[in-house]
Enzyme design. Sequence first.
Site, short mmCIF file in Angstrom:
data_model
loop_
_atom_site.label_atom_id
_atom_site.label_comp_id
_atom_site.label_asym_id
_atom_site.label_seq_id
_atom_site.Cartn_x
_atom_site.Cartn_y
_atom_site.Cartn_z
N TRP A 1 0.85 -1.19 0.00
CA TRP A 1 0.00 0.00 0.00
C TRP A 1 0.89 1.24 0.00
CZ3 TRP A 1 -1.56 -4.33 2.92
CH2 TRP A 1 -2.78 -4.88 2.49
N HIS B 1 -6.92 1.99 2.88
CA HIS B 1 -8.09 1.13 2.67
C HIS B 1 -9.07 1.41 3.81
CE1 HIS B 1 -5.65 -2.30 4.91
NE2 HIS B 1 -5.56 -1.14 5.50
N ARG C 1 -3.98 6.37 -2.10
CA ARG C 1 -2.72 5.66 -2.31
C ARG C 1 -1.83 6.48 -3.22
NH1 ARG C 1 -4.61 -0.74 -2.82
NH2 ARG C 1 -6.00 -0.60 -1.02
N GLN D 1 -13.80 2.79 -1.21
CA GLN D 1 -13.91 1.37 -0.87
C GLN D 1 -15.16 1.19 -0.01
OE1 GLN D 1 -10.48 -0.39 1.05
NE2 GLN D 1 -9.43 -0.69 -0.90
N VAL E 1 -6.43 -11.45 7.12
CA VAL E 1 -7.41 -12.54 7.02
C VAL E 1 -6.69 -13.88 6.85
CG1 VAL E 1 -9.40 -11.25 6.14
CG2 VAL E 1 -7.65 -12.04 4.53
N ALA F 1 -14.42 -10.75 6.67
CA ALA F 1 -14.32 -9.36 6.24
C ALA F 1 -14.12 -9.34 4.73
CB ALA F 1 -13.14 -8.67 6.93
#
Length: 349
Positions: free
Chosen positions: A158, A175, A201, A215, A258, A312
Amino acid sequence: MAAEPTIIELRAAALTRLNAASDLETTRAWYRDYLGDHGAVTALTKRIASLPPEQRRAFGIAVNALKTELGATLSERQASLEASALETRIESEAIDVTLPGRPVRRGFLHPTTRIIREICDIFGKMGFQTVEGPEVEYAKYNFDMLNIPADHPARDVWDTFHVESGESEIVLRTHTSPMQVRTMLGQQPPVRVVVPGRCYRYEATDATHLAMFLQVEGLAVDEGITLADLKGTLTEFARQMFGPERKTRFRCDFFPFVEPGVDFAIDCPQCGGKGCRLCKQSGWIELLGAGMVHPRVLEMVGYDTSKYTGFAFGMGPERLMLLKYGLDDIRDFYKNDIRWLRQMDRAWL
Ligand code: FA5
């Protein structure tokens, strides 16, 4: 002595001029010439006193009669001129109520506002609450508490705008995922939220990349949540958004926050999976990244990982719209070209 006009001649001349007067201004000049202080009729009145006594009475009666007659005729003439002036004005100002009106241009919502509302509505019906968070964010929430420590190579993925460095490093969020952390720090499960918002970004802009974009994050944490819940929820979303006949595909992907991570795709709505320009001949369109919330993330916010699990996901609404409408340049969303925006408004399904 110059020949003075007789009363009869004066009357005739005065009446002729008065009848010919075509506007009020002319009648006022006429008044000055005949009945005003220096007017011809007033001059006759002044002469009465100098006449021989035997002529005075008859002359006086005749002059007064003339004065009265001219005064009355003037009033009549002025009234009629006023009336026709009014009529002309009314006619010129009249509104033709049978003419078609000018259409009033209706305002409309920006396509990004509509897509965000549409996405949040779909999840709202599945029990997700919409919340928002700060765009200027602590690196701690944007990275560290999402299992991306400072020395982690994933942090470079990122490209970040830094606002402040040092102890409390502050960034423009890259994000919406930091809102996972904020939400969980603020409440105990069950959690079901979607988070729309702007992200930033530091990257070169092109047809599919912006330095500022949207987002929508999703987070669900509760007892007994499994990958099947994630698949069911996202499949339902995709079918509401892109049509009930859509096929879905989940493949392994990696995001530090995740485990397991997945990328979620649908069969191409344009060609139905056969392969076309939109899906780059692959038959599939990748919609978003998702996964089961990493146990480390749950631990860091103080959730009991023996009891709770969660999923998520994070998607880019502008990119979703490119796919849904077969558009070819993401930059069009922010050019403020009113013709393009109006076209989008009309095309909305
Ligand atoms: C993420 O940002 C993850 N936070 C998503 C996530 C959330 C994964 C929760 C797992 C669990 P990614 O970098 O792929 O992932 O961005 C997600 C979406 O944001 C992309 O699919 C894309 O639609 C959009 N996006 C990312 N960068 C840009 C950009 N520069 N311009 C426009 N859209 C972008």
